[in-house]
Scaffold this motif. Structure first.
Motif, PDB file in Angstrom:
ATOM      1  N   PHE B  35      48.035  38.124  51.675  1.00 56.21           N
ATOM      2  CA  PHE B  35      48.612  37.203  50.712  1.00 56.21           C
ATOM      3  C   PHE B  35      47.593  36.368  49.942  1.00 56.21           C
ATOM      4  CE2 PHE B  35      52.356  37.391  53.725  1.00 56.21           C
ATOM      5  CZ  PHE B  35      53.093  38.230  52.918  1.00 56.21           C
ATOM      6  N   GLU B  36      46.332  36.423  50.316  1.00 59.59           N
ATOM      7  CA  GLU B  36      45.375  35.555  49.634  1.00 59.59           C
ATOM      8  C   GLU B  36      45.052  36.100  48.241  1.00 59.59           C
ATOM      9  OE1 GLU B  36      44.815  32.776  50.895  1.00 59.59           O
ATOM     10  OE2 GLU B  36      44.818  32.919  53.071  1.00 59.59           O
ATOM     11  N   ASP B  37      44.768  35.194  47.324  1.00 58.15           N
ATOM     12  CA  ASP B  37      44.440  35.588  45.960  1.00 58.15           C
ATOM     13  C   ASP B  37      42.987  36.027  45.826  1.00 58.15           C
ATOM     14  OD1 ASP B  37      46.746  35.431  44.496  1.00 58.15           O
ATOM     15  OD2 ASP B  37      46.550  33.301  44.071  1.00 58.15           O
ATOM     16  N   ALA B  38      42.141  35.550  46.723  1.00 61.78           N
ATOM     17  CA  ALA B  38      40.710  35.832  46.603  1.00 61.78           C
ATOM     18  C   ALA B  38      40.089  35.728  47.988  1.00 61.78           C
ATOM     19  CB  ALA B  38      40.046  34.833  45.651  1.00 61.78           C
ATOM     20  N   ALA B  39      38.937  36.365  48.146  1.00 62.89           N
ATOM     21  CA  ALA B  39      38.261  36.376  49.443  1.00 62.89           C
ATOM     22  C   ALA B  39      37.125  35.364  49.449  1.00 62.89           C
ATOM     23  CB  ALA B  39      37.697  37.767  49.723  1.00 62.89           C
ATOM     24  N   LEU B  40      36.999  34.658  50.561  1.00 63.96           N
ATOM     25  CA  LEU B  40      35.923  33.690  50.754  1.00 63.96           C
ATOM     26  C   LEU B  40      34.901  34.337  51.677  1.00 63.96           C
ATOM     27  CD1 LEU B  40      35.076  30.695  50.311  1.00 63.96           C
ATOM     28  CD2 LEU B  40      36.375  30.136  52.360  1.00 63.96           C
ATOM     29  N   LEU B  41      33.651  34.485  51.197  1.00 66.18           N
ATOM     30  CA  LEU B  41      32.677  35.324  51.899  1.00 66.18           C
ATOM     31  C   LEU B  41      31.345  34.625  52.074  1.00 66.18           C
ATOM     32  CD1 LEU B  41      33.416  38.412  49.670  1.00 66.18           C
ATOM     33  CD2 LEU B  41      34.163  38.107  52.025  1.00 66.18           C
ATOM     34  N   VAL B  49      33.271  33.294  46.435  1.00 62.30           N
ATOM     35  CA  VAL B  49      34.686  33.633  46.382  1.00 62.30           C
ATOM     36  C   VAL B  49      34.827  34.785  45.395  1.00 62.30           C
ATOM     37  CG1 VAL B  49      37.010  32.765  45.934  1.00 62.30           C
ATOM     38  CG2 VAL B  49      35.267  31.233  46.881  1.00 62.30           C
ATOM     39  N   VAL B  50      35.572  35.815  45.802  1.00 62.29           N
ATOM     40  CA  VAL B  50      35.664  37.043  45.008  1.00 62.29           C
ATOM     41  C   VAL B  50      37.127  37.444  44.847  1.00 62.29           C
ATOM     42  CG1 VAL B  50      35.050  39.498  44.930  1.00 62.29           C
ATOM     43  CG2 VAL B  50      33.427  37.836  45.853  1.00 62.29           C
ATOM     44  N   SER B  51      37.478  37.879  43.638  1.00 60.17           N
ATOM     45  CA  SER B  51      38.825  38.380  43.394  1.00 60.17           C
ATOM     46  C   SER B  51      38.786  39.497  42.368  1.00 60.17           C
ATOM     47  CB  SER B  51      39.717  37.245  42.894  1.00 60.17           C
ATOM     48  OG  SER B  51      41.047  37.695  42.781  1.00 60.17           O
ATOM     49  N   THR B  52      39.705  40.449  42.472  1.00 64.37           N
ATOM     50  CA  THR B  52      39.779  41.542  41.495  1.00 64.37           C
ATOM     51  C   THR B  52      41.214  41.719  41.041  1.00 64.37           C
ATOM     52  OG1 THR B  52      39.065  43.819  41.043  1.00 64.37           O
ATOM     53  CG2 THR B  52      40.192  43.447  43.132  1.00 64.37           C
ATOM     54  N   ASP B  53      41.394  42.147  39.791  1.00 65.59           N
ATOM     55  CA  ASP B  53      42.731  42.304  39.219  1.00 65.59           C
ATOM     56  C   ASP B  53      42.665  43.312  38.083  1.00 65.59           C
ATOM     57  OD1 ASP B  53      45.424  41.686  39.179  1.00 65.59           O
ATOM     58  OD2 ASP B  53      45.102  39.548  38.946  1.00 65.59           O
ATOM     59  N   SER B  54      43.651  44.198  38.022  1.00 69.00           N
ATOM     60  CA  SER B  54      43.742  45.113  36.881  1.00 69.00           C
ATOM     61  C   SER B  54      44.914  44.693  36.006  1.00 69.00           C
ATOM     62  CB  SER B  54      43.942  46.552  37.352  1.00 69.00           C
ATOM     63  OG  SER B  54      42.825  46.978  38.086  1.00 69.00           O
ATOM     64  N   ASP B  78      42.834  33.289  40.031  1.00 67.84           N
ATOM     65  CA  ASP B  78      42.807  33.725  41.436  1.00 67.84           C
ATOM     66  C   ASP B  78      41.650  33.065  42.182  1.00 67.84           C
ATOM     67  OD1 ASP B  78      45.070  35.248  41.262  1.00 67.84           O
ATOM     68  OD2 ASP B  78      44.035  37.154  41.037  1.00 67.84           O
ATOM     69  N   LEU B  79      40.505  32.922  41.519  1.00 67.97           N
ATOM     70  CA  LEU B  79      39.380  32.213  42.145  1.00 67.97           C
ATOM     71  C   LEU B  79      39.730  30.743  42.354  1.00 67.97           C
ATOM     72  CD1 LEU B  79      36.367  33.698  40.130  1.00 67.97           C
ATOM     73  CD2 LEU B  79      37.102  34.320  42.436  1.00 67.97           C
TER      74      LEU B  79
END
Lengths: 336, 336
Positions: B35-41, B49-54, B78-79
């Protein structure tokens, strides 16, 4: 601007460069130096390397791999070409309504396996669906994030210098001829296989041996070795000479190219790299490459020269020579 | 697995969750908490913080925006929902043969403007071309990289707590109804406009005021406010109560939804956020939102409760109440 997108715009050759120039202009000139595979960026006191790539290969499955493996290796390799250790990958899927979940499952299993084999973690994803007829089965975008290897040189495609030795890590055109042959339904010999493979470990070993003597790394994907060498010659302002007889090409690939009427210099590779190395370290670099799995058939195929800057001269096997230009005119769509 | 991809799989509702579950299983369970919009790494001692979307929206241009602006704002937002300051964006284009370069130029100019307006730098790109009929004009992937705001709370969708106040940053369903109306050729009232906008500055102000009292941020895009609230309730294990009469919906949007037979709770927003805030700071957060450009019409629309965990209860304007479920059954393809 008038005009329309053509298939040649997607082939990785001269038309692709023209489209890129148009796009950079449309964005007000704000864009990457167009020839680099990945961007090197500051982040909170450290540095990261970023690359993005979309995959639309047709067919989805081919000897040696599939779109899933290709999507992982392609981006991993773009990071590696800038001297990075790949860490994270995002996955963006566009699915056509009606696409079989069994095929989707196979492709995702392949993504998983390729990511594990490349040591990268899938960290974010997105899936869109479009109506039947508005896409072709599945398109995949991967974006990769890595960190520069310790001791890695800057590795820009503008860093080739006259005298540098040109190394190709193995046989040329395996991926391109395999995919095109499959698509045309050719009865091709059994040992035609895509070379799709991750190259970051090979790069790590090359960096460890060569350090700052390693000037340029590039993977010759779309457009092939011929187009990539032209890009390097132009970006670096050097000439490049290639000994045709020294370039490894499998017999089966050579035969299929003749049947299909294609030049292996312009066919995509997905598990090979070109390196330009200062001459005093070239022998050691070649030796370490040949001991590695993905560089076992590496060969010195030419050198950078001060003459004919921006152009690539091919010394042919029969003793003649001619300029090898960028791919142009030939649309080779959906090769990756 | 048998079965095929359906349009409902792309609508952001229950079928999307089922597809995601299948995909996560195909990848051996290695994936983001869904469910998260973006990943915290972690990265080299710092965090990113990284997110991808098409983006596959149809039509490409609509009142208030276009696919280019949407592709930038979507990933920037998303970020922001993970408390990040967006820094970098990659751009992956898939173009259909025959697509007009004039339209491509307009879209890229819009990408450029949206990126400048969002303070993000385009750092890498890729363009593929597929034959006519194998895609629909243009698809865009954006992947974003940011760094956590100083003082930002963890901001996970699993962090809602009973008692938290639920705030929506402005009117609901503007984007979804505008795009669907355009597509169906409706003669719609002139003030229907997509709300596409970057939200990271609003988030920065909210974080500065609320700090650790800010528990959850989510932008209710595909699937709308109704689906997003269900995701938050499930991820956090709380119930959510919504006062229907408190939810801002423009008159024109309400009218168009009635004409089109659509429920605004399930229509996409592209410049709105939902926040769950500890009650003692909710007033301050609302005040700072209302002073900002993108939160001027923010409203408290409900709260998190200990009852009916995982479900969303709607208190209707006429004094009744009913559970508001995830979007299901209704395929709303290509809304973003």
């Amino acid at each position: 601007m008038a005009g329309r997108v053509t298939l040649a715009h997607g082939s990785g050759g001269r038309a692709s460069h023209e489209l890129l120039a148009f796009m950079v202009q449309a964005m007000g000139g704000e864009a990457l130096p167009p020839f680099e595979d990945a961007a090197l960026l500051p982040l909170a006191g450290s540095r990261l390397v970023v690359s993005t790539d979309s995959f639309v290969v047709d067919p989805l499955f081919f000897p040696g791999g599939d779109i899933g493996a290709l999507a992982v290796h392609g981006t991993v390799n773009d990071l590696a070409m800038r001297g990075a250790r790949p860490l994270y990958l995002t996955l963006g899927l566009i699915l056509e309504e009606g696409f079989g979940l069994d095929l989707l499952g196979r492709i995702l299993a392949s993504v998983r396996e390729a990511a594990a084999g490349s040591g990268v973690r899938l960290v974010a994803g997105d899936t869109k669906v479009v109506p039947a007829g508005k896409a072709d089965k599945i398109f995949i975008n991967t974006t990769g994030i890595g960190v520069p290897l310790s001791g890695a040189p800057p590795l820009s495609c503008a860093d080739a210098r006259p005298g540098d030795v040109l190394i190709l890590s193995g046989s040329m055109a395996d991926h391109g001829v395999t995919v095109l042959g499959q698509r045309q339904g050719f009865a091709l010999s059994g040992d035609l296989r895509s070379d799709t493979a991750p190259l970051h470990r090979l790069v790590e070993e090359m960096v460890a041996v060569a350090g700052q003597a390693l000037h340029v790394l590039r993977d010759p994907t779309r457009g092939g070795v011929g187009t990539t060498l032209n890009e390097l010659a132009q970006a670096s302002g050097v000439g490049i000479e290639v000994e045709e007889g020294a370039v490894p090409v499998r017999e089966s690939v050579r035969g299929a190219c003749e049947l299909l009427g294609l030049d292996p210099f312009y066919l995509a590779n997905e598990g090979k790299l070109l390196a330009l190395v200062a001459p005093e370290r070239a022998g050691e670099v070649l030796a370490v490459m040949r001991r590695s799995e993905t560089g076992a058939e590496a060969a010195i195929i030419g050198r950078a020269v001060a003459e004919h800057p921006g152009r690539v001269m091919l010394r042919t096997a029969v003793g003649g020579s001619r300029f090898l230009d960028m791919l142009h005119g030939e649309p080779l769509p959906r090769i990756c």
